[in-house]
Design an enzyme around this catalytic site. Structure first.
Site, mmCIF file in Angstrom:
data_model
loop_
_atom_site.group_PDB
_atom_site.id
_atom_site.type_symbol
_atom_site.label_atom_id
_atom_site.label_comp_id
_atom_site.label_asym_id
_atom_site.label_seq_id
_atom_site.Cartn_x
_atom_site.Cartn_y
_atom_site.Cartn_z
ATOM 1 N N ASN A 82 52.854 4.312 29.481
ATOM 2 C CA ASN A 82 52.130 6.066 29.566
ATOM 3 C C ASN A 82 52.088 6.370 30.780
ATOM 4 O O ASN A 82 52.003 5.909 31.588
ATOM 5 C CB ASN A 82 51.686 6.507 28.678
ATOM 6 N N ARG B 104 55.522 2.612 23.061
ATOM 7 C CA ARG B 104 54.864 0.936 23.968
ATOM 8 C C ARG B 104 54.559 -0.084 22.930
ATOM 9 O O ARG B 104 54.767 -1.194 23.010
ATOM 10 C CB ARG B 104 53.459 1.380 24.683
#
Length: 88
Positions: free
Chosen positions: A36, A18
């Site tokens: 996520n 990320r």
């Protein structure tokens, strides 16, 4: 302006996916978000010029240095005019 939603499968959580995705998006001038998911995937939305979004899709197939991407699902969506890039 185009928008793509992606779901990235493989070892993509806990490997800075990320954070690196957000860095790459900022460098490419792409807006959207990355997060996520409970099933172990990473979901992201990219909005921007077609070439810049394509660059992000290519990056998602490789991911961060420690990621092991097994597949990437891509969905075309209507742009919403997002601003910035959120790392959720």
């Amino acid at each position: 302006m185009v928008r793509r939603r992606v779901v990235v499968h493989g070892r993509v959580q806990g490997v800075f996916f990320r954070a690196r995705c957000a860095e790459q998006a900022a460098a490419a001038g792409v807006t959207g978000w990355v997060a996520n998911q409970p099933d172990g995937t990473v979901e992201a939305v990219f909005e921007g010029e077609e070439a810049a979004v394509s660059q992000m899709l290519t990056w998602c197939h490789e991911g961060s240095e420690r990621a092991q991407v097994s597949s990437v699902d891509v969905l075309e969506e209507q742009p919403e005019g997002l601003t910035g890039f959120d790392h959720r």
